[in-house]
Structures are given as C-alpha cells and as structure tokens.
Scaffold this active site. Structure first.
Site, PDB file in Angstrom:
ATOM      1  CG  ASP A 204      -1.981   0.970   1.246  1.00 37.23           C
ATOM      2  OD1 ASP A 204      -2.804   0.923   0.308  1.00 37.23           O
ATOM      3  OD2 ASP A 204      -2.040   1.805   2.174  1.00 37.23           O
ATOM      4  CD  GLU A 258      15.623 -13.799   4.175  1.00 39.33           C
ATOM      5  OE1 GLU A 258      14.694 -14.368   4.785  1.00 39.33           O
ATOM      6  OE2 GLU A 258      16.192 -12.765   4.603  1.00 39.33           O
TER       7      GLU A 258
END
Ligand code: NOJ
Length: 531
Positions: A204, A258
């Site tokens: 957002d 990751e």
C-alpha cells in the site's frame, strides 16, 4: 503455463484482485470471508488466473476498511482465522493459484498498540515509531502537507502537545520509516506471511512510506502537473517518493529472495511521472511490479492509451516488467469509467488489458463486465465517500460479487442484506454468462487461454502498429497483432494478412483477413499474422 521461468506465474499469468468483504459470504452475515474465497477457487482456476491479491485481511477497526491495521499478523475475525488462510493457501496451491496479501506499511490504525503506546507520552519507547512534530509558533501544523483524503495531514494531540502525521485519515497515523525498529518489525511481518506460504505482497502507498526528515513544505502544483496532483494543490515531493524509500525496497527484496519459490512484490506506486514509476523497479532489486496509475487514469482513447503504453515502455528498464490494470478498489470500475456501460467497449478494454506486454491484474467482477453500483447516501460506508459525497467515493466499485441473479446473488443467503447493496445482477453475473459462448465471461476466459497458449502474447516484444485515428494497434512478437477500436465510428486498418484468433464479437473468430481489417465501433481483434 508451459514456461520454465519460475516467476512466470506473476509475469505472464493473470492476477486477480479480491475485495474479501465482497467476494463470497459463507456464514450468512452479509460480509464476504476467506472461506468464501476458498469456496470459489474453482471459478478462478476455470478462468485461468495464476494469483489472487486479497485486500487487507488483518485485524482492523475498519475506519478505512482494513487499511487501518491494528495487528499485522492475525486475521480480522469477520473474515476468518489464520487457519482459514492456511486452508486457502493449500487449496489454491492444488489449483496452481498463488495467494498475495496486502501489506500496509505507511500507517497503522490509531488503535494499534504501537500507536497507543506512542501517544501515551513523549518519553514512550514507541514515540519515535510515528511522525511527531511540534506546532509552529502560532500553534498551526508543522508544515503544509495535506492528507490524501482531504484536510491537513496533521492532528494535534492535546495530551502530549505535539502533532502526529497522517497522510490519510486521522485514524491512520503514519509510521516513521527512519526508525530502525519499525523496519525490523516489518521484516518480521514479511517473514511471518512468507513462511505461511503467502506468495507476495501488494504494498500500500509504497512510494510514500519515507518522509522528508526535515518535514519541508510541499511546493504548489502548476498547470504542468498531472490532474491527480492538481486536485490536492501541492506537489507531493516531500511527503512521498523520497530517495530513501529505495533502501527499504531493497531490504524487502532481499527478504523475498530468501525463499526458493519466487515471492512477488507489487507496489501501489501512485505516481504520475514515468521516470519516477520506473525508479521503483531499481536495478531488478526492488519491486517486481509497480502499478501504473497513468494508464489506469487515462481515458479509453486510442491515442492517449498508446501514448501511456509507449511512454511506459520507453521509461522502464529493459529487465522491468510492466503491469496493467483497468480498475481496483479505489477507482471506478472500467466497464463504467472507460466504457460508460457500453458492453462492447468493456470487452475491447478487456482484450487490451489481457494482450499488452506485461502482467495484468483484473478486479473481481471484471470478467463479467460488472459496472459500478449506485450506492445511496444512507448506505455509504467508505470514509472518503462519506466525506466527498456526492462527488466521489469508493463504495460503487466495492459491492458484492455478482455470482447469479437470484436473491442473495450467490454471494450470501437469499434473505440476508449484504454489507453494501447489490448492483444490477441481471446485467452481469457469472451463472448466466458461464455457458454462453458470446458472454463477456467466455471472452475473458478465452483471452486468458489464448495468452497461455501463444508465447508471443505472454512474452513477445511490444511494438506499436500504425492505425487510423481511434484505433490502438500493436504487435506482440512477429506474428500477433492486436487492434482495438476505441471510437464509435467504423475504422479500417490496411495491410493485415492473417486470421482472427479472437474477436470481441465472437463471430469473427477464425475470420481470414486478406489485407483489410474492418473494425466496427468498439471492436477488438487478436490476429495471428501470416508468416
Ligand atoms: C491505498 C489503498 O488502496 C486505499 O484503499 C486506502 O484507503 C489508502 N491507501 C490508505 O491505506
């Protein structure tokens, strides 16, 4: 999807935004829920979508319907539980659909325990987690920043004698992204959801999170500024798009990387400058996709759309991937805004969205051509709509999904009043359109299937094709041509030799073209050109 590229699901597939309160209600309270999304995964798989983005599902007092978060790692009770989210992820995965959540890092709810603690005293350990500043000598706010929802972006806190910043409602205090503890807390939040199998985030107002450290005044807009900035009267250079935001994006990119399975980072980059938009992709080390509001807010006009698409293509770094969308939970639906209720124009717009080079995000209901719903004043729930009635509001595009024309719309029980009123069910609903080969739903599904089947439509280069006024035409790779007539006049495109793969008027499917492509008003075609 045949590609080997593990990120193909978001690059080349179709993403689909779900406003959870309005998708499907399985417990008869008139509000959609997470189980309702799980219950309709077969519809999404049948349609061919690769990923769903859910507007906020986290705990919220709903001053701004989920965009005021009070707990980032638990689920809003009316929507369900963490177990329901796990179930959704698992059932979606069985169908090859990824789940993307909305992350709201710019601000929290004023009821978030962090803010409660922050406002308790100037010495609070969480004081610096938010943006506090002293009044000017005359008691007025620290600077001239205005809230995106109108009025000043500052509210005075009597108890501690300072102002706090809120770029949206006063119930949405802005976090201080200069604070390392805030950054670390969000690292934890990202990992919490990634570890659960969430495939990415739509972030957002990502361009806004870092503010000017000196809190300098924004300059006034000029006639050269985009009309969306002119509305606010100030150019948002100090309360948004600060250079330091890129540090945060690179940090989030590293966290996403990751994980073995690709996690997508999509930014709500509400900016109106192509180079600024491009900057959010970094060197392939920031956002994967940056929403393009220049496109969304362009009129449905061939020349203007072409200008936006060409300028976007020119500005984006070579490795960056565009994303196109015709509407969302903050913008009027494109079948109304672009097409003014003309179903032919809406179908042409769908064809454009699904065949431009880039990702596409459909908004729930686009597939059946859902238009805006007129929401009477007494039913308004959007704080922006309540403030700006009758000029503007976001309830019209947030009404329940139209699954059928029966009482309850297939959304809720027949005798239950939905949280927002139903739209015109008879004019657009899934049940009536599903078995009609001429329907907008069939067109959407067939365009997605064509995109899946034709590599050029997934990753072929975009090149503009000259066309008469009112027609937006472009090539994808060597063999695919798309032409869309955005006018109410018939148009002729010359030198087109090939076969229509799909026409917005389906009787054109398979039509042989030997030089002349005739487009009726609001007609669109995807043509496979002769070699
Ligand atoms: C953008 C969101 O899309 C909108 O719905 C919300 O009101 C504001 N950001 C504030 O979070």
């Amino acid at each position: 999807m045949p590609d080997e590229d593990p990120s193909a699901w978001w690059r080349e597939g179709v993403l689909y935004e779900i406003y959870p309160r309005s998708f499907a209600d399985t417990d008869g309270d008139g509000v959609g829920n997470i189980d309702g999304i799980t219950a309709h995964l077969d519809h999404l798989a049948w349609l061919g979508v690769q990923g769903v983005w859910l507007n906020p599902i986290t705990v919220s007092p709903d001053a701004d319907w989920g965009y005021d978060v009070a707990d980032y790692t638990d689920v809003q009770p009316v929507l369900g539980t963490l177990a329901d989210v796990d179930e959704l992820i698992a059932r979606a995965d069985e169908r090859g659909i990824r789940v993307i959540l909305d992350l709201v890092p710019n601000h929290t709810s004023d009821r978030h325990p962090w803010f409660v603690e922050s406002r308790a005293s100037r010495d609070s350990p969480k004081r610096d987690w938010y943006v506090w500043a002293d009044p000017k000598a005359d008691g007025s706010p620290p600077n001239n920043w205005s809230s995106s929802f109108g009025g000043p972006a500052w509210t005075f806190d009597e108890h501690t004698g300072q102002y706090y910043l809120h770029n949206f409602l006063s119930e949405q205090p802005d976090l201080n992204w200069w604070n390392e503890e805030v950054r670390a807390e969000f690292d934890r939040i990202l990992r919490f959801w990634f570890d659960r199998g969430i495939a990415g985030f739509r972030i957002d107002v990502v361009h806004m999170i870092v503010k000017d450290r000196l809190l300098r005044d924004n300059p006034p807009t000029t006639d050269d500024d985009h009309f969306m900035d002119q509305v606010k009267g100030q150019r948002p250079v100090y309360n948004s798009c600060r250079p330091e935001v890129h540090d945060v994006l690179r940090r989030w990119r590293r966290i996403a990387d990751e994980y073995d399975a690709p996690r997508v980072l999509i930014g709500e980059t509400h900016v109106f400058d192509y180079d600024v938009l491009a900057s959010f992709y970094g060197n392939g080390d920031e956002l994967d996709l940056a929403f393009n509001f220049l496109f969304l807010f362009a009129p449905f006009d061939a020349e203007q759309l072409r200008a936006v698409v060409d300028a976007t293509s020119a500005a984006l770094p070579a490795a960056a991937w565009p994303v196109w969308t015709g509407g969302n939970h903050d913008a009027y639906r494109f079948p109304s805004r672009w097409a003014a209720g003309n179903a032919d124009a809406a179908r042409a717009a769908l064809m454009m969205l699904l065949t431009l080079r880039g990702s596409v995000v459909l908004y729930y209901g686009d597939e059946v051509g859902m238009t805006d719903t007129e929401v009477p004043r007494e039913r308004l729930l959007d704080p922006v709509g309540l403030r700006f009635f009758p000029l503007y509001g976001r309830d019209p595009e947030r009404t329940p999904m139209q699954w059928s024309a029966e009482p309850g719309a297939g959304f809720t029980d027949p005798d239950v009043e939905p949280w927002l009123p139903f739209g015109d069910l008879a004019s657009a609903n899934v049940e009536d359109q599903r078995h009609d080969p001429d329907s907008t739903l069939s067109l959407t599904r067939d365009l997605i299937a064509l995109r899946d089947a034709v590599p050029e439509l997934r990753h072929g280069a975009y090149s503009r094709r000259d066309a008469p006024a009112g027609v937006f035409a472009w090539r994808r790779g060597e063999r695919a041509l798309v032409a869309v007539n955005t006018s109410d006049a018939t148009a002729i495109v010359d030198d087109v030799f090939g076969v229509v793969r799909i026409g917005t008027r389906r009787q054109r499917d398979g039509e042989r073209l030997d030089g002349t492509l005739r487009l009726a008003p609001w007609d669109g075609v995807v043509v496979w050109l002769d070699a």
